[in-house]
Design a protein around this motif. Structure first.
Motif, PDB file in Angstrom:
ATOM      1  N   ASP A 192       0.822  -1.214   0.000  1.00  7.32           N
ATOM      2  CA  ASP A 192       0.000   0.000   0.000  1.00  7.32           C
ATOM      3  C   ASP A 192       0.856   1.265   0.000  1.00  7.32           C
ATOM      4  O   ASP A 192       0.397   2.334  -0.428  1.00  7.32           O
ATOM      5  N   THR A 193       2.094   1.170   0.484  1.00  7.73           N
ATOM      6  CA  THR A 193       2.995   2.314   0.470  1.00  7.73           C
ATOM      7  C   THR A 193       3.367   2.689  -0.955  1.00  7.73           C
ATOM      8  O   THR A 193       3.736   3.834  -1.236  1.00  7.73           O
ATOM      9  N   LEU A 194       3.242   1.754  -1.860  1.00 12.18           N
ATOM     10  CA  LEU A 194       3.578   1.994  -3.265  1.00 12.18           C
ATOM     11  C   LEU A 194       2.423   2.611  -4.043  1.00 12.18           C
ATOM     12  O   LEU A 194       2.556   2.879  -5.233  1.00 12.18           O
ATOM     13  N   THR A 195       1.282   2.830  -3.387  1.00 15.01           N
ATOM     14  CA  THR A 195       0.122   3.432  -4.044  1.00 15.01           C
ATOM     15  C   THR A 195       0.085   4.935  -3.771  1.00 15.01           C
ATOM     16  O   THR A 195       0.712   5.419  -2.819  1.00 15.01           O
ATOM     17  N   PRO A 196      -0.644   5.708  -4.582  1.00 11.96           N
ATOM     18  CA  PRO A 196      -0.720   7.162  -4.376  1.00 11.96           C
ATOM     19  C   PRO A 196      -1.257   7.551  -3.006  1.00 11.96           C
ATOM     20  O   PRO A 196      -0.871   8.586  -2.447  1.00 11.96           O
ATOM     21  N   SER A 197      -2.153   6.754  -2.425  1.00 11.10           N
ATOM     22  CA  SER A 197      -2.735   7.085  -1.117  1.00 11.10           C
ATOM     23  C   SER A 197      -1.751   6.868   0.017  1.00 11.10           C
ATOM     24  O   SER A 197      -1.857   7.509   1.064  1.00 11.10           O
ATOM     25  N   GLY A 198      -0.785   5.965  -0.175  1.00 10.81           N
ATOM     26  CA  GLY A 198       0.225   5.729   0.836  1.00 10.81           C
ATOM     27  C   GLY A 198      -0.311   5.152   2.132  1.00 10.81           C
ATOM     28  O   GLY A 198      -1.469   4.738   2.211  1.00 10.81           O
ATOM     29  N   VAL A 199       0.552   5.118   3.149  1.00 15.05           N
ATOM     30  CA  VAL A 199       0.208   4.549   4.449  1.00 15.05           C
ATOM     31  C   VAL A 199       0.743   5.434   5.571  1.00 15.05           C
ATOM     32  O   VAL A 199       1.875   5.907   5.505  1.00 15.05           O
ATOM     33  N   LYS A 200      -0.061   5.661   6.587  1.00 17.61           N
ATOM     34  CA  LYS A 200       0.373   6.409   7.771  1.00 17.61           C
ATOM     35  C   LYS A 200       1.015   5.423   8.757  1.00 17.61           C
ATOM     36  O   LYS A 200       0.415   5.027   9.754  1.00 17.61           O
ATOM     37  N   TRP A 201       2.237   5.039   8.486  1.00 12.21           N
ATOM     38  CA  TRP A 201       2.918   3.996   9.250  1.00 12.21           C
ATOM     39  C   TRP A 201       2.989   4.301  10.751  1.00 12.21           C
ATOM     40  O   TRP A 201       2.927   3.388  11.572  1.00 12.21           O
TER      41      TRP A 201
END
Length: 214
Positions: A192-201
């Motif tokens: 999901d980090t590779l998608t435009p929306s990203g991830v709030k890790w």
């Protein structure tokens, strides 16, 4: 990222773990099942990415998954009421199938059904005195009511998922299940980090969204 992509990554991780920990592939289905479920588990939250425009094939998969899950759940309930020993593998297979089907639908009814499954899992864990199973049940019951890509998509979930995996590993006596489950969950966040929306890790410490353009 699409659910089928997460699933494929999870299956690949499970297959790799099976080759590494069990070269004779005796427990291949266990490793693949644990990794595949872990790779999808994060999307039990909010509006799942699996709930968008479903194709005819995915709708059929959803229907089959729910029915298989219901049949397995009914079988487990019958065996339990009849006083027979309930195999954990059968219970896990039924629960996983049902959850995969339910993550492909949306709304309060879907959330309530998923939570009901989670409560059932927690109750099973309580009856068996297994804290890891109670933990899985609580996660399943709690996740649907969270915002999508919120707490279930954070770094803090990885050690928690590993701990839950250690319980499964000890219960089934299958080496490497804990790390396999943790890697499956981690793969979801990484993808999901590779998608435009990203991830709030690091949420809720910061709302900064991590994303990598590819």
């Amino acid at each position: 990222m699409r659910g089928k992509t997460h699933l494929a990554i999870g299956v690949a991780i499970g297959a790799g773990a099976a080759v590494y920990f069990s070269p004779d592939l005796t427990h291949a289905h266990t490793y693949i099942g644990a990794a595949a479920f872990s790779a999808l588990a994060a999307d039990l939250d909010g509006t799942s990415m699996l709930s968008g425009k479903l194709t005819k094939a995915s709708r059929q998969i959803r229907q089959y998954a729910v029915w298989v899950g219901c049949i397995c759940a009914a079988a487990v309930l019958y065996l339990w009421l009849a006083g027979h020993t309930v195999r954990l593998e059968i219970a896990c297979a039924g629960i996983s199938a049902m959850l995969i089907g339910l993550t492909m639908s949306t709304g309060a009814i879907r959330n309530a059904l998923v939570s009901l499954v989670g409560i059932g899992v927690a109750a099973l864990g309580l009856s068996r005195g297994e804290w890891w199973l109670i933990g899985v049940g609580v996660f399943i019951a709690w996740a649907p009511w969270l915002n999508h890509r919120g707490l279930t998509h954070t770094l803090w979930m990885i050690p928690l998922w590993w701990w839950l995996g250690t319980g499964l590993e000890q219960d089934l006596q299958v080496e490497g299940l804990a790390i396999t489950a943790a890697l499956g969950y981690l793969s979801h966040l990484a993808a999901d980090t590779l998608t435009p929306s990203g991830v709030k890790w690091l949420y809720p410490l910061t709302k900064f969204t991590f994303r990598i353009k590819v």
